[in-house]
Enzyme design. Structure first.
Site, PDB file in Angstrom:
ATOM      1  N   ASP A 118     -24.511  19.010 -11.671  1.00  0.00           N
ATOM      2  CA  ASP A 118     -23.338  19.006 -11.298  1.00  0.00           C
ATOM      3  C   ASP A 118     -22.990  20.444 -10.545  1.00  0.00           C
ATOM      4  OD1 ASP A 118     -20.817  17.798 -10.538  1.00  0.00           O
ATOM      5  OD2 ASP A 118     -19.977  18.080 -12.608  1.00  0.00           O
ATOM      6  N   HIS A 125     -10.699  23.689  -5.588  1.00  0.00           N
ATOM      7  CA  HIS A 125     -10.512  23.235  -6.987  1.00  0.00           C
ATOM      8  C   HIS A 125     -10.976  24.364  -7.967  1.00  0.00           C
ATOM      9  CE1 HIS A 125     -11.832  21.034 -10.641  1.00  0.00           C
ATOM     10  NE2 HIS A 125     -13.200  21.640 -10.520  1.00  0.00           N
ATOM     11  N   GLU A 191     -13.154  13.538 -12.219  1.00  0.00           N
ATOM     12  CA  GLU A 191     -13.283  14.730 -11.246  1.00  0.00           C
ATOM     13  C   GLU A 191     -13.970  13.551  -9.827  1.00  0.00           C
ATOM     14  OE1 GLU A 191     -15.864  17.588 -12.608  1.00  0.00           O
ATOM     15  OE2 GLU A 191     -14.072  18.578 -13.327  1.00  0.00           O
ATOM     16  N   GLU A 193     -15.921  13.373  -6.980  1.00  0.00           N
ATOM     17  CA  GLU A 193     -17.102  14.256  -6.109  1.00  0.00           C
ATOM     18  C   GLU A 193     -18.060  12.996  -5.460  1.00  0.00           C
ATOM     19  OE1 GLU A 193     -19.572  16.430  -9.029  1.00  0.00           O
ATOM     20  OE2 GLU A 193     -17.905  16.658 -10.303  1.00  0.00           O
ATOM     21  N   ASP A 223     -16.979  12.337 -11.958  1.00  0.00           N
ATOM     22  CA  ASP A 223     -17.810  12.942 -13.357  1.00  0.00           C
ATOM     23  C   ASP A 223     -16.419  12.994 -14.560  1.00  0.00           C
ATOM     24  OD1 ASP A 223     -19.433  14.522 -14.587  1.00  0.00           O
ATOM     25  OD2 ASP A 223     -18.350  16.322 -13.932  1.00  0.00           O
ATOM     26  N   ARG A 227     -11.315  17.414 -21.126  1.00  0.00           N
ATOM     27  CA  ARG A 227     -10.892  18.628 -21.022  1.00  0.00           C
ATOM     28  C   ARG A 227     -10.537  19.573 -22.331  1.00  0.00           C
ATOM     29  NH1 ARG A 227     -12.346  19.477 -15.849  1.00  0.00           N
ATOM     30  NH2 ARG A 227     -11.492  17.824 -14.487  1.00  0.00           N
ATOM     31  N   GLN A 230     -14.028  20.245 -23.567  1.00  0.00           N
ATOM     32  CA  GLN A 230     -14.644  21.158 -22.802  1.00  0.00           C
ATOM     33  C   GLN A 230     -13.982  22.666 -23.022  1.00  0.00           C
ATOM     34  OE1 GLN A 230     -14.382  20.472 -18.528  1.00  0.00           O
ATOM     35  NE2 GLN A 230     -15.283  22.152 -17.742  1.00  0.00           N
ATOM     36  N   LYS A 243     -18.780  16.537 -20.793  1.00  0.00           N
ATOM     37  CA  LYS A 243     -19.310  15.826 -19.321  1.00  0.00           C
ATOM     38  C   LYS A 243     -20.087  14.710 -19.839  1.00  0.00           C
ATOM     39  CE  LYS A 243     -17.281  18.970 -16.266  1.00  0.00           C
ATOM     40  NZ  LYS A 243     -16.536  18.501 -15.361  1.00  0.00           N
ATOM     41  N   THR A 247     -20.742   9.334 -16.341  1.00  0.00           N
ATOM     42  CA  THR A 247     -20.458   9.863 -14.707  1.00  0.00           C
ATOM     43  C   THR A 247     -20.629   8.377 -14.109  1.00  0.00           C
ATOM     44  OG1 THR A 247     -21.609  11.755 -15.250  1.00  0.00           O
ATOM     45  CG2 THR A 247     -21.384  11.153 -13.026  1.00  0.00           C
ATOM     46  N   GLU A 353      -5.716  19.333 -12.031  1.00  0.00           N
ATOM     47  CA  GLU A 353      -5.102  20.050 -10.903  1.00  0.00           C
ATOM     48  C   GLU A 353      -3.648  19.211 -10.808  1.00  0.00           C
ATOM     49  OE1 GLU A 353      -8.288  21.218  -7.868  1.00  0.00           O
ATOM     50  OE2 GLU A 353      -9.129  19.824  -9.330  1.00  0.00           O
TER      51      GLU A 353
END
Lengths: 413, 413
Positions: A118, A125, A191, A193, A223, A227, A230, A243, A247, A353
């Site tokens: 990844d 971002h 996420e 992607e 993904d 948070r 993480q 993570k 996915t 975000e």
């Protein structure tokens, strides 16, 4: 380029994701077992059943790895043959019996993932996340404008669209707590992607031009990210369990050939890239993307709209960087682009975000608000390159977040 | 426990790594093709050729993955049968024709690596590295005493002992430079580790006791590391290309069963671990380890001696943590322990530590000194659990560092 007409009527609609220009590759099961298929309008062509001139052994198991391993000449020949079969009315009688309605078929993983990497390649971002964590002046890490930053993910976590995702447990630590606790993630996120699928192996460094030739196709990729897990785990060796829950990829591999008319360039460089990363031409694609969030029993809200062409680094550049150390790449490797955020507030590809770390919850159509995902939320990514009277789409990349499992007795204090 | 005597005379020596107590699993080629073998003294038993009562299909391809996938009952039955065949003189006539001298046979990868995860679990190593990078007061990251810190590595980089390693290119930046350059790594290093091989898959969280049962066996592991590439790339998402050049493993899988008599406990905890990481018994092993460095054409110097029992976290704890997020584990997954350093100066498992970041070069037997590895250096890991009159050894884990390849034209300015 304009629409290539097919005798499959639903493939000629301006609204379908799957005109003959697309011809994406997947694996389906209509109750008769898993097989390799090609999407055409509202149908799936059972590709092993028609005469496309390729070795039947390539279609023996329900995964596109063998076709990928056969190399670019086979990729080109198969695509040309399939376009011929589905455009020329003369083949209709032989081919039509092998069309299966997509509605009602279950779509399975289109390929076996060898390894999953990844990246972190959208400047918007990286700037947004960096600003939240380190302040606006130190938003971009010092290496960011030089390195297509990436980390190895977990291939066993990759699932196909439609698979439920279970809220993970993990170590989390409140900012004001001395010690961590073991709890379900309370800041579970998406996420947005793109995923690039490696079809041609390498050993040793490859140029960006060679890297581009190694890419078989692209999928949408979510993904999922915890948070809070993480934040506590990622220093000093990067994200790990945050993570690894899931996915999700879209079920159809849209080939590089299908995306060719939609190439777009990476942006001008604020800092010159090292020569090994120089691009021989436009390596991104103009692919419109959106994220829908649907709470259980409520209407969906599109919470973000952006475009793959917003990336600072292309998949080919990422792949070139991936090989610099001598790292071998294999058929079935999957490269996540990194979260794709645009410059506007509603073009951000993660709730981290969109809700600015939870400080500015977003409001959904049904009146609910979200900082992070709630149990029962359905998350759906959609994407398409828009042509003249047709679209090359990816199909949905969707999944529902289910509640965390109960804590096993052995994990209790 | 004492030596189990075999009719293979060389297996009864106190010096052999491979007495009958060991019986490690590998893949060899004596010129007649790659086959699965078992090391016994100075011989390799061609395991597919003898009657051990297991399904021949498990031995059809030269890799131990199928045996692992068959599960712990088969692991136990096969080991018991092989011990019987090699200890009881009655079987000698039938079995002896299938012994191949180890000398002259080429040892190949013993299994297909599904995914590779590397950890950071020696307190001495983490403290040494942290002191160099962040000062003695901030040596251990805040999460270190709570989390078995790990990151996903690259499975395609794993090679068997004897494979040459080529010095990698990469982005490096001098501390006083504004911009990085693309250059061969000048701070290429080893990491002395143990690798745990997952033989039994999981989906969902597993306890430490269950995790231990999933481990099929152990190998020595050298996680070659480009320190200069690592320093520039690792923020914020962890090491990537710095760890992707090669990871060398020893050729024989020493089973958990063979190591059973040598169990050792993890140390007392300075900070209590969360209950999910609690151990039902001793989960480490007393395995003496050493690192030999031999410059081209010169004698070897043993530069470090340590013990696997120095680790703060066991492989079973690491595996349990790995599953917390719901991450599925698969047959053939490989977990690197992290660099194994002991408290003494000569018990450090990397040149980064031994030469204190290059500030205190070490002196070798031939009079040369080393901060990091030079082209032509042979690096050899050795390890054994020491029993009463016998040893359970791993064989050598060795590789020679070859010069960097020339820069391709396309990567030149």
């Amino acid at each position: 380029m304009s629409l290539i007409r097919s005798w499959v009527a639903s493939a000629n609609s301006a609204d379908t994701d799957f005109p003959l220009n697309n011809l994406p590759y997947g694996v389906f099961d209509d109750g008769q077992g898993a097989r390799m298929g090609v999407a055409i309008g509202e149908q799936i062509l059972d590709v092993s059943k028609v005469d496309h001139g390729q070795d039947p052994a390539l279609f023996a198991e329900p995964a596109w790895n063998a076709v990928m391993a056969a190399g670019p000449a086979v990729w080109a020949a198969l695509r040309a043959q399939l376009i011929g079969l589905l455009s020329d009315e003369a083949h209709r009688a032989a081919v039509e019996p092998h069309l299966v309605p997509m509605e009602g078929a279950r779509l399975l993983m289109p390929f076996r993932v060898s390894e999953y990497t990844d990246f972190y390649a959208s400047r918007h971002h990286a700037t947004n996340v960096g600003t939240m964590f380190r302040g606006a002046e130190n938003a971009l890490p010092p290496n960011w404008l030089s390195i297509p930053i990436g980390y190895n993910g977990r291939a066993s976590s990759v699932v196909v669209s439609g698979t439920d995702v279970i809220r993970p447990w993990g170590q989390v630590k409140a900012p004001d707590a001395d010690l961590p606790r073991f709890a379900p993630s309370a800041r579970f996120d998406l996420e947005l992607e793109m995923g690039a699928i490696i079809g041609k192996p390498s050993s040793g460094m490859v140029s960006v031009a060679e890297a581009d030739e190694m890419i078989f196709g692209y999928v949408l990729l979510n993904d999922w990210s915890a948070r809070d897990i993480q934040a506590w785990e990622y220093q000093p060796l990067g994200p790990f369990q945050s993570k690894a829950t899931a996915t999700t990829i879209s079920p159809w591999i849209v080939t590089r050939a299908a995306l060719e008319p939609f190439r777009a360039a990476t942006p001008e460089r604020e800092r010159p890239l090292l020569p090994y990363l120089s691009e021989p031409g436009p390596m991104l694609y103009d692919i419109a993307l959106e994220v829908g969030l649907q709470p259980e029993g409520k209407p969906e809200t599109v919470i973000a709209r952006t475009n793959y062409s917003q990336m600072y680094y292309s998949a080919a550049q990422q792949l070139t960087h991936h090989t610099t150390s001598g790292c071998s790449m294999r058929v079935g490797d999957l490269l996540g682009s990194g979260t794709i955020s645009g410059p506007e507030k509603d073009a951000r590809g993660s709730l981290l975000e969109l809700s600015w770390g939870g400080k500015e919850p977003i409001t959904l159509a049904g009146g609910e608000s979200r900082s992070f995902l709630e149990d029962g939320d359905r998350l759906t990514l959609r994407g398409a390159a828009i042509g003249d009277g047709y679209r090359v789409g990816f199909g949905e990349c969707t999944g529902v977040l289910r509640p965390a499992v109960g804590l096993p007795d052995w994990a209790k204090a």
